[in-house]
Design a protein around this motif. Structure first.
Motif, PDB file in Angstrom:
ATOM      1  N   CYS B  64      16.705  -0.691 -49.918  1.00  0.00           N
ATOM      2  CA  CYS B  64      16.332  -1.417 -48.704  1.00  0.00           C
ATOM      3  C   CYS B  64      15.641  -0.492 -47.720  1.00  0.00           C
ATOM      4  O   CYS B  64      14.595  -0.823 -47.156  1.00  0.00           O
ATOM      5  CB  CYS B  64      17.567  -2.026 -48.039  1.00  0.00           C
ATOM      6  N   GLU B  65      16.245   0.681 -47.516  1.00  0.00           N
ATOM      7  CA  GLU B  65      15.695   1.624 -46.532  1.00  0.00           C
ATOM      8  C   GLU B  65      14.315   2.108 -46.950  1.00  0.00           C
ATOM      9  O   GLU B  65      13.438   2.308 -46.119  1.00  0.00           O
ATOM     10  CB  GLU B  65      16.640   2.826 -46.371  1.00  0.00           C
ATOM     11  N   LYS B  66      14.123   2.293 -48.268  1.00  0.00           N
ATOM     12  CA  LYS B  66      12.877   2.893 -48.758  1.00  0.00           C
ATOM     13  C   LYS B  66      11.780   1.875 -49.003  1.00  0.00           C
ATOM     14  O   LYS B  66      10.607   2.167 -48.834  1.00  0.00           O
ATOM     15  CB  LYS B  66      13.153   3.635 -50.073  1.00  0.00           C
ATOM     16  N   LEU B  67      12.160   0.662 -49.470  1.00  0.00           N
ATOM     17  CA  LEU B  67      11.116  -0.260 -49.916  1.00  0.00           C
ATOM     18  C   LEU B  67      11.296  -1.701 -49.442  1.00  0.00           C
ATOM     19  O   LEU B  67      10.349  -2.316 -48.950  1.00  0.00           O
ATOM     20  CB  LEU B  67      11.064  -0.255 -51.452  1.00  0.00           C
ATOM     21  N   ALA B  69      13.106  -3.494 -47.109  1.00  0.00           N
ATOM     22  CA  ALA B  69      13.087  -3.979 -45.732  1.00  0.00           C
ATOM     23  C   ALA B  69      12.254  -3.061 -44.858  1.00  0.00           C
ATOM     24  O   ALA B  69      12.199  -1.857 -45.085  1.00  0.00           O
ATOM     25  CB  ALA B  69      14.512  -4.052 -45.186  1.00  0.00           C
ATOM     26  N   ASN B  70      11.586  -3.631 -43.873  1.00  0.00           N
ATOM     27  CA  ASN B  70      10.921  -2.835 -42.843  1.00  0.00           C
ATOM     28  C   ASN B  70      11.926  -2.704 -41.716  1.00  0.00           C
ATOM     29  O   ASN B  70      12.051  -3.598 -40.871  1.00  0.00           O
ATOM     30  CB  ASN B  70       9.658  -3.556 -42.388  1.00  0.00           C
ATOM     31  N   THR B  71      12.660  -1.589 -41.694  1.00  0.00           N
ATOM     32  CA  THR B  71      13.820  -1.486 -40.792  1.00  0.00           C
ATOM     33  C   THR B  71      13.444  -1.400 -39.314  1.00  0.00           C
ATOM     34  O   THR B  71      14.312  -1.444 -38.464  1.00  0.00           O
ATOM     35  CB  THR B  71      14.698  -0.283 -41.184  1.00  0.00           C
ATOM     36  N   VAL B  72      12.154  -1.264 -39.025  1.00  0.00           N
ATOM     37  CA  VAL B  72      11.740  -1.288 -37.619  1.00  0.00           C
ATOM     38  C   VAL B  72      11.928  -2.692 -37.052  1.00  0.00           C
ATOM     39  O   VAL B  72      12.393  -2.869 -35.921  1.00  0.00           O
ATOM     40  CB  VAL B  72      10.261  -0.852 -37.477  1.00  0.00           C
ATOM     41  N   GLU B  74      13.098  -5.471 -39.261  1.00  0.00           N
ATOM     42  CA  GLU B  74      13.954  -6.314 -40.089  1.00  0.00           C
ATOM     43  C   GLU B  74      15.352  -5.717 -40.258  1.00  0.00           C
ATOM     44  O   GLU B  74      15.513  -4.502 -40.300  1.00  0.00           O
ATOM     45  CB  GLU B  74      13.342  -6.497 -41.485  1.00  0.00           C
ATOM     46  N   TYR B  76      18.974  -6.104 -42.729  1.00  0.00           N
ATOM     47  CA  TYR B  76      19.308  -6.581 -44.065  1.00  0.00           C
ATOM     48  C   TYR B  76      20.814  -6.593 -44.274  1.00  0.00           C
ATOM     49  O   TYR B  76      21.565  -5.933 -43.570  1.00  0.00           O
ATOM     50  CB  TYR B  76      18.622  -5.730 -45.137  1.00  0.00           C
TER      51      TYR B  76
END
Lengths: 81, 81
Positions: B64-67, B69-72, B74, B76
Motif C-alpha cells: 500500500c505504502e509503495k504502490l 495507495a497515494n498516501t498523500v 488516500e 487505506y
C-alpha cells in the motif's frame, strides 16, 4: 431518516480484470511475485434519506441497476445501515 | 500458506472527491435528489503466499505504502483472512 449506504461493485467472475492484471504486474515488478488473482472493485458510500431501511435498500438497488453498476459485466452488493 | 487479502482505499476526508460529485450529480439528474456525501473508493482483493497472517499484513502494508495507495490523499484499510 438518513441512512448510510455502501455499494460494492466487482467485475463478475470470468470477466478479465485488466486493472487487476496491471496491479499484479506492477507488484511483480517490485518483487512481490507471490501475489495472484488480483481483482479491483469499487465502493460507493453515501447518505440517503428514506422512510426506513427496506425502502432505502430498494432505492439503492434501483440506483445500481440504472446507473452505478454495469450489470452485464459487474455484480454488486448493497449494505444499508 | 495462501491468504486472501482485501485492501480498501478511500480519499481522505477533506480531499474533494470529484468522482463522488459526478455520481451525485448523475443520481440527482435521474431523480434521486436525497443522496448526499457520495464517496467513491477502491477495493483490491488478491491471494498472497505468506508464512502467517501477521507476515502477510506487513507485506500488504508495504504494498500500500509503495504502490497501491497515494498516501498523500488516500487512506487505506487492510483485511487479511
Amino acid at each position: 431518516m438518513t441512512l448510510k449506504a455502501k455499494v460494492h461493485i466487482f467485475l463478475k467472475n470470468g470477466v478479465l480484470d485488466v486493472q487487476g492484471k496491471a496491479v499484479e504486474g506492477a507488484l511483480g515488478g517490485l518483487g512481490w511475485t507471490d501475489v495472484s488473482n488480483v481483482r479491483v472493485g469499487k465502493v460507493l458510500e453515501f447518505d440517503l434519506k428514506a422512510s426506513d431501511k427496506s425502502a432505502a435498500e430498494t432505492e439503492v438497488k434501483a440506483m445500481c441497476e440504472k446507473l452505478l453498476a454495469n450489470t452485464v459485466i459487474e455484480s454488486y452488493r448493497i449494505e444499508v445501515a
